[in-house]
Design a protein around this motif. Structure first.
Motif, PDB file in Angstrom:
ATOM      1  N   ALA A   1      33.285  47.380  42.815  1.00  0.00           N
ATOM      2  CA  ALA A   1      34.452  47.680  43.654  1.00  0.00           C
ATOM      3  C   ALA A   1      34.272  48.961  44.460  1.00  0.00           C
ATOM      4  O   ALA A   1      34.670  49.060  45.615  1.00  0.00           O
ATOM      5  CB  ALA A   1      35.703  47.756  42.789  1.00  0.00           C
TER       6      ALA A   1
ATOM      7  N   PHE B   1      32.028  41.693  29.706  1.00  0.00           N
ATOM      8  CA  PHE B   1      32.199  42.824  28.783  1.00  0.00           C
ATOM      9  C   PHE B   1      31.413  42.645  27.490  1.00  0.00           C
ATOM     10  O   PHE B   1      31.294  43.574  26.712  1.00  0.00           O
ATOM     11  CB  PHE B   1      33.688  43.014  28.434  1.00  0.00           C
ATOM     12  CG  PHE B   1      34.399  43.938  29.377  1.00  0.00           C
ATOM     13  CD1 PHE B   1      34.294  45.323  29.226  1.00  0.00           C
ATOM     14  CD2 PHE B   1      35.163  43.449  30.417  1.00  0.00           C
ATOM     15  CE1 PHE B   1      34.942  46.181  30.088  1.00  0.00           C
ATOM     16  CE2 PHE B   1      35.817  44.304  31.286  1.00  0.00           C
ATOM     17  CZ  PHE B   1      35.705  45.667  31.126  1.00  0.00           C
TER      18      PHE B   1
ATOM     19  N   ILE C   1      34.224  45.390  38.588  1.00  0.00           N
ATOM     20  CA  ILE C   1      34.767  46.755  38.532  1.00  0.00           C
ATOM     21  C   ILE C   1      33.708  47.718  39.057  1.00  0.00           C
ATOM     22  O   ILE C   1      33.985  48.610  39.854  1.00  0.00           O
ATOM     23  CB  ILE C   1      35.167  47.127  37.079  1.00  0.00           C
ATOM     24  CG1 ILE C   1      36.421  46.366  36.668  1.00  0.00           C
ATOM     25  CG2 ILE C   1      35.399  48.639  36.944  1.00  0.00           C
ATOM     26  CD1 ILE C   1      36.821  46.549  35.206  1.00  0.00           C
TER      27      ILE C   1
ATOM     28  N   ALA D   1      39.974  41.811  35.981  1.00  0.00           N
ATOM     29  CA  ALA D   1      38.811  42.259  36.744  1.00  0.00           C
ATOM     30  C   ALA D   1      37.617  42.205  35.796  1.00  0.00           C
ATOM     31  O   ALA D   1      37.684  42.709  34.690  1.00  0.00           O
ATOM     32  CB  ALA D   1      39.040  43.677  37.228  1.00  0.00           C
TER      33      ALA D   1
ATOM     34  N   LEU E   1      34.010  37.774  31.306  1.00  0.00           N
ATOM     35  CA  LEU E   1      34.412  39.015  31.975  1.00  0.00           C
ATOM     36  C   LEU E   1      33.266  40.013  32.100  1.00  0.00           C
ATOM     37  O   LEU E   1      33.426  41.081  32.689  1.00  0.00           O
ATOM     38  CB  LEU E   1      35.543  39.686  31.189  1.00  0.00           C
ATOM     39  CG  LEU E   1      36.931  39.124  31.402  1.00  0.00           C
ATOM     40  CD1 LEU E   1      37.918  39.854  30.522  1.00  0.00           C
ATOM     41  CD2 LEU E   1      37.330  39.266  32.863  1.00  0.00           C
TER      42      LEU E   1
ATOM     43  N   THR F   1      41.756  47.052  32.236  1.00  0.00           N
ATOM     44  CA  THR F   1      41.337  45.673  31.969  1.00  0.00           C
ATOM     45  C   THR F   1      41.261  45.407  30.471  1.00  0.00           C
ATOM     46  O   THR F   1      41.773  44.402  29.976  1.00  0.00           O
ATOM     47  CB  THR F   1      39.956  45.391  32.613  1.00  0.00           C
ATOM     48  OG1 THR F   1      40.070  45.572  34.019  1.00  0.00           O
ATOM     49  CG2 THR F   1      39.498  43.966  32.328  1.00  0.00           C
TER      50      THR F   1
ATOM     51  N   GLN G   1      44.996  53.845  46.992  1.00  0.00           N
ATOM     52  CA  GLN G   1      43.577  53.531  46.919  1.00  0.00           C
ATOM     53  C   GLN G   1      43.244  52.861  45.578  1.00  0.00           C
ATOM     54  O   GLN G   1      42.461  51.916  45.528  1.00  0.00           O
ATOM     55  CB  GLN G   1      42.789  54.835  47.054  1.00  0.00           C
ATOM     56  CG  GLN G   1      41.311  54.634  47.212  1.00  0.00           C
ATOM     57  CD  GLN G   1      40.620  55.944  47.549  1.00  0.00           C
ATOM     58  OE1 GLN G   1      41.136  56.738  48.334  1.00  0.00           O
ATOM     59  NE2 GLN G   1      39.470  56.173  46.960  1.00  0.00           N
ATOM     60  N   GLU G   2      43.866  53.346  44.499  1.00  0.00           N
ATOM     61  CA  GLU G   2      43.613  52.752  43.176  1.00  0.00           C
ATOM     62  C   GLU G   2      44.054  51.289  43.148  1.00  0.00           C
ATOM     63  O   GLU G   2      43.391  50.443  42.562  1.00  0.00           O
ATOM     64  CB  GLU G   2      44.406  53.514  42.097  1.00  0.00           C
ATOM     65  CG  GLU G   2      43.886  54.904  41.819  1.00  0.00           C
ATOM     66  CD  GLU G   2      44.910  55.766  41.069  1.00  0.00           C
ATOM     67  OE1 GLU G   2      45.786  55.208  40.380  1.00  0.00           O
ATOM     68  OE2 GLU G   2      44.837  57.003  41.209  1.00  0.00           O
TER      69      GLU G   2
ATOM     70  N   MET H   1      39.894  51.443  35.693  1.00  0.00           N
ATOM     71  CA  MET H   1      39.965  49.984  35.724  1.00  0.00           C
ATOM     72  C   MET H   1      39.432  49.362  34.440  1.00  0.00           C
ATOM     73  O   MET H   1      39.951  48.353  33.977  1.00  0.00           O
ATOM     74  CB  MET H   1      39.220  49.444  36.944  1.00  0.00           C
ATOM     75  CG  MET H   1      40.030  49.552  38.215  1.00  0.00           C
ATOM     76  SD  MET H   1      39.318  48.599  39.558  1.00  0.00           S
ATOM     77  CE  MET H   1      38.145  49.767  40.208  1.00  0.00           C
ATOM     78  N   ILE H   2      38.376  49.984  33.885  1.00  0.00           N
ATOM     79  CA  ILE H   2      37.847  49.496  32.604  1.00  0.00           C
ATOM     80  C   ILE H   2      38.948  49.600  31.550  1.00  0.00           C
ATOM     81  O   ILE H   2      39.231  48.655  30.818  1.00  0.00           O
ATOM     82  CB  ILE H   2      36.596  50.303  32.178  1.00  0.00           C
ATOM     83  CG1 ILE H   2      35.403  49.918  33.058  1.00  0.00           C
ATOM     84  CG2 ILE H   2      36.263  50.065  30.709  1.00  0.00           C
ATOM     85  CD1 ILE H   2      34.161  50.792  32.861  1.00  0.00           C
TER      86      ILE H   2
ATOM     87  N   ALA I   1      38.240  44.919  42.723  1.00  0.00           N
ATOM     88  CA  ALA I   1      37.609  44.577  41.442  1.00  0.00           C
ATOM     89  C   ALA I   1      37.940  43.146  41.036  1.00  0.00           C
ATOM     90  O   ALA I   1      37.165  42.495  40.345  1.00  0.00           O
ATOM     91  CB  ALA I   1      38.059  45.550  40.357  1.00  0.00           C
TER      92      ALA I   1
ATOM     93  N   GLU J   1      37.701  56.085  39.022  1.00  0.00           N
ATOM     94  CA  GLU J   1      38.426  54.840  39.327  1.00  0.00           C
ATOM     95  C   GLU J   1      37.885  53.676  38.498  1.00  0.00           C
ATOM     96  O   GLU J   1      38.642  52.845  38.011  1.00  0.00           O
ATOM     97  CB  GLU J   1      38.294  54.509  40.814  1.00  0.00           C
ATOM     98  CG  GLU J   1      39.319  55.231  41.653  1.00  0.00           C
ATOM     99  CD  GLU J   1      39.160  54.941  43.144  1.00  0.00           C
ATOM    100  OE1 GLU J   1      38.205  54.233  43.523  1.00  0.00           O
ATOM    101  OE2 GLU J   1      39.988  55.442  43.919  1.00  0.00           O
ATOM    102  N   GLU J   2      36.558  53.644  38.338  1.00  0.00           N
ATOM    103  CA  GLU J   2      35.965  52.569  37.524  1.00  0.00           C
ATOM    104  C   GLU J   2      36.459  52.665  36.084  1.00  0.00           C
ATOM    105  O   GLU J   2      36.805  51.659  35.471  1.00  0.00           O
ATOM    106  CB  GLU J   2      34.428  52.660  37.497  1.00  0.00           C
ATOM    107  CG  GLU J   2      33.736  52.202  38.750  1.00  0.00           C
ATOM    108  CD  GLU J   2      33.570  53.324  39.742  1.00  0.00           C
ATOM    109  OE1 GLU J   2      34.157  54.407  39.517  1.00  0.00           O
ATOM    110  OE2 GLU J   2      32.867  53.137  40.736  1.00  0.00           O
TER     111      GLU J   2
ATOM    112  N   ARG K   1      41.522  49.331  44.933  1.00  0.00           N
ATOM    113  CA  ARG K   1      40.300  49.163  44.121  1.00  0.00           C
ATOM    114  C   ARG K   1      40.488  48.050  43.098  1.00  0.00           C
ATOM    115  O   ARG K   1      39.558  47.323  42.779  1.00  0.00           O
ATOM    116  CB  ARG K   1      39.941  50.465  43.407  1.00  0.00           C
ATOM    117  CG  ARG K   1      39.438  51.567  44.307  1.00  0.00           C
ATOM    118  CD  ARG K   1      37.981  51.419  44.717  1.00  0.00           C
ATOM    119  NE  ARG K   1      37.625  52.475  45.653  1.00  0.00           N
ATOM    120  CZ  ARG K   1      36.813  52.330  46.683  1.00  0.00           C
ATOM    121  NH1 ARG K   1      36.226  51.173  46.916  1.00  0.00           N
ATOM    122  NH2 ARG K   1      36.563  53.340  47.486  1.00  0.00           N
ATOM    123  N   THR K   2      41.713  47.946  42.584  1.00  0.00           N
ATOM    124  CA  THR K   2      41.983  46.856  41.634  1.00  0.00           C
ATOM    125  C   THR K   2      41.819  45.516  42.334  1.00  0.00           C
ATOM    126  O   THR K   2      41.212  44.590  41.789  1.00  0.00           O
ATOM    127  CB  THR K   2      43.408  46.988  41.063  1.00  0.00           C
ATOM    128  OG1 THR K   2      43.523  48.280  40.463  1.00  0.00           O
ATOM    129  CG2 THR K   2      43.704  45.925  40.018  1.00  0.00           C
TER     130      THR K   2
END
Lengths: 252, 386
Positions: free
Chosen positions: A198, B54, A195, A190, B52, B15, A69-70, B11-12, A77, B7-8, A73-74
């Motif tokens: 997502a 950010f 993100i 991403a 991005l 990234t 799942q991760e 990913m942060i 994103a 999950e966010e 999600r990437t």
């Protein structure tokens, strides 16, 4: 045109792999996992096709454990629109073999009817390099492997392939399966807004049973071992000595 | 209790870490050697960060930021801590004190800062006013409806790239039973404003390329419109906005310590002496064990501080503890890593000597370790009247 992108969760390319003590495989417990780099390139290409107006939807698929799942999600994103997770194993050490993966993907293709499947040429964990080709055979679709350039034009796709002698350009009929090589593109980061988005994108969870596929392994891993350590080098005093040593070793 | 990231957040983290590895690391050696960030390179990093989404991610969405929580932002800072500060400066995080902008100040300072059109720098420290902020000599006096400023500031980070400055200036003195006490006002000052000059500062051993500058005010005339917050309300805006920035120092230290630690582990496993890897010697392996224990502790202390801010709980003491412990931890981790590397650690072939030099300032700026201990102990004893 819908684009389907299969993505695999693999050990991160920066991680130094360690063989399990019993030789049954590589230790994956508490190890950083990431999207297979070739699959990341496939996701990037699919998103670029969408941005260029050649694709309408990008669907990412992953087959493996729940934690995939991760990985999905990437992909979401990065810009994929939705995702399908096929939970086919409980243990992170279980590798679903290419034929089973290809069969599941074939069933998903029949359901989703994409015009293009963009896949990584191989996964960096076991380097099978088989899933794309098997999927092509199962579906009776054309295939363009090791793509370093892809140009979709109506009913045809021009694929530049990285082959041993150089570059080979072929034209394949759509719908088609393209497996991508390293130099096709440079995947994006991403973005922060993506993100955050997502999580709200749809992610369907399925099982191999939903597609009538048996994922029981057909291969037996006999032994896994570390590559032999490189032997120490020696210093030579002069070019003549170097040439002599090379001749001795049969290298020149 | 839940110690995992969402999950966010994962990913942060991944990234920002990839960004630092790919966009920052390759330029570090050059910045270290020359002490300069080429203008074009800074702009390129800034543009990538804007693309991005950010840039100014510490600002709320209603002013164009990403609206990250304190926890999310602390994770961003932690990952940025791995890279050269001179370069990650362009991964813009304007001073959140700009949220105190009102009326036209928003269009002129806040919004352009969030967009990345104008960069800011904060100026408080003076040669005779370090920890003793109220000891500042830079002062503004009323004249013809304006403020006329005279004095100077030094150690001003980010000043060379700043388009405007957030400057704390004395605007009067109150007589109190404890003696005279200066009133402080916060002003917004544009680069190039008559009577205001930005000059080169000193050469620091820490964070090469992240220059510090000297600001001088010579009969510099500022209208009331340049006051940020209220006249004589400098301490209020400072207290409302600046204490949370100490958490960014803690986050930086944790990120930097983890990068340094990776070098220590790898080197200890590879380096052979007396016929075996030095990691086989407990003198080395126990040091590594202590290092990771300290890093994790500082990490959790820092994240707990961010969590408290997000919950709206008092966090002053906790943030001071995080800043204190993380900066002192970084000093020990960089020093121990250097010891594991031996002589090679002092050579600039490896970044260890740089991590070690960089670490030194973390115990000094944004409130010295002594000031943090003062804050922590004051919170403990004040309720007891001691």
């Amino acid at each position: 045109m819908k684009v389907l992108v299969p993505v695999k969760r693999v050990i991160d390319y920066n991680v130094k792999v360690r063989v399990k003590a019993d030789g049954s495989g590589v230790d994956l417990a508490n190890v950083k996992m990431s999207m297979n780099p070739f699959d990341e390139i496939a996701v990037e290409e699919a998103i670029r096709l969408k941005e260029a107006g050649k694709a309408t939807e990008v669907v990412a698929v992953s087959i493996g454990v729940k934690q995939n799942q991760e990985t999905l999600r990437t992909a979401l994103a990065m810009g994929a629109d939705r995702a399908i997770l096929v939970v086919a194993a409980d243990d992170v050490h279980t590798d679903i073999e290419p034929l089973a993966v290809a069969k599941i993907l074939a069933a998903i293709v029949k359901e989703e009817e994409p015009g293009l499947v963009l896949a990584g040429k191989q996964a960096i964990d076991n380097d099978m390099n088989a899933t794309g080709q098997m999927l092509s055979a199962l579906l009776g679709w054309s295939q363009g492997t090791f793509a370093s350039e892809v140009d979709i034009d109506g009913d045809n796709a021009k694929v530049t392939r990285e082959v041993d002698g150089g570059l080979q350009t072929i034209t394949v009929k759509m719908p088609t399966i393209i497996t991508v090589d390293l130099r096709l593109n440079e995947p994006r980061y991403a973005s922060l807004p993506n993100i955050m988005k997502a999580k709200r994108k749809p992610l369907d969870e399925k099982t191999p049973g939903d597609y009538g596929v048996d994922v029981t392994p057909r291969l037996t891993v006999v032994k896994t071992e570390e590559p032999a350590a490189r032997a120490a080098g020696i210093k030579v005093g002069s070019v003549d000595e170097l040439v002599a040593k090379l001749k001795e070793a049969g290298a020149v | 209790m839940h110690f995992g990231l969402s999950e966010e957040q994962e990913m942060i983290v991944s990234t920002v870490r990839s960004f630092v590895e790919k966009e920052i690391y390759p330029h570090e050696a050059e910045v270290e050697r020359t002490g300069i960030v080429p203008h074009e390179l800074g702009l390129r990093i800034k543009q990538k960060c804007i693309d991005l989404g950010f840039y100014a991610c510490n600002f709320p969405e209603e002013v164009g930021g990403a609206g990250l929580s304190h926890m999310d932002f602390t994770l961003v800072e932690r990952e940025l801590g791995r890279g050269s500060m001179a370069l990650t400066h362009f991964f813009g995080r304007p001073q959140n004190i700009l949220m105190a902008c009102e009326g036209e100040q928003r269009e002129k300072y806040l919004l352009p800062a969030v967009r990345g059109d104008r960069m800011d720098a904060l100026a408080m420290t003076e040669p005779d006013a370090g920890s003793d902020v109220r000891g500042m000599k830079c002062q503004a006096v009323r004249s013809g409806g304006d403020w006329v400023v005279n004095g100077s500031k030094h150690f001003i980070s980010g000043a060379e790239h700043a388009d405007f400055f957030i400057v704390f200036i004395a605007t009067g003195v109150d007589e109190t039973p404890k003696g005279p006490k200066k009133r402080i006002t916060c002003f917004l000052v544009d680069r190039g404003h008559p009577g205001f000059e930005v000059r080169d500062g000193y050469n620091s051993v820490s964070h090469k390329g992240y220059k510090n500058c000297i600001l001088t005010f010579d009969d510099c005339r500022l209208p009331d419109a340049q006051v940020l917050g209220q006249v004589d309300g400098g301490f209020e805006v400072m207290n409302e906005w600046l204490y949370a920035t100490r958490l960014t120092v803690a986050a930086f230290c944790v990120g930097r310590a983890r990068r340094c630690f990776d070098y220590a582990v790898e080197y200890a496993a590879e380096r052979k002496q007396f016929g075996q890897a030095i990691a086989k010697f407990q003198g080395v392996s126990f040091q590594v064990a202590d290092m990771i224990t300290e890093i994790d502790a500082a990490d959790w202390l820092t994240l707990a501080g961010a969590w408290r801010l997000d919950q709206g709980l008092p966090a002053n003491r906790e943030i001071a503890s995080a800043k204190l412990h993380a900066s002192e931890m970084l000093a020990r981790v960089t020093d121990t890593t250097l010891q594991i590397f031996g002589g090679m650690g002092l050579m600039d072939d490896f970044p260890i000597e740089r991590f070690w030099r960089d670490a030194r300032v973390e115990r000094i700026w944004d409130g010295t370790s002594e000031i943090q201990r003062h804050i922590i102990s004051r919170e403990l004893f004040r309720p007891l009247g001691a």
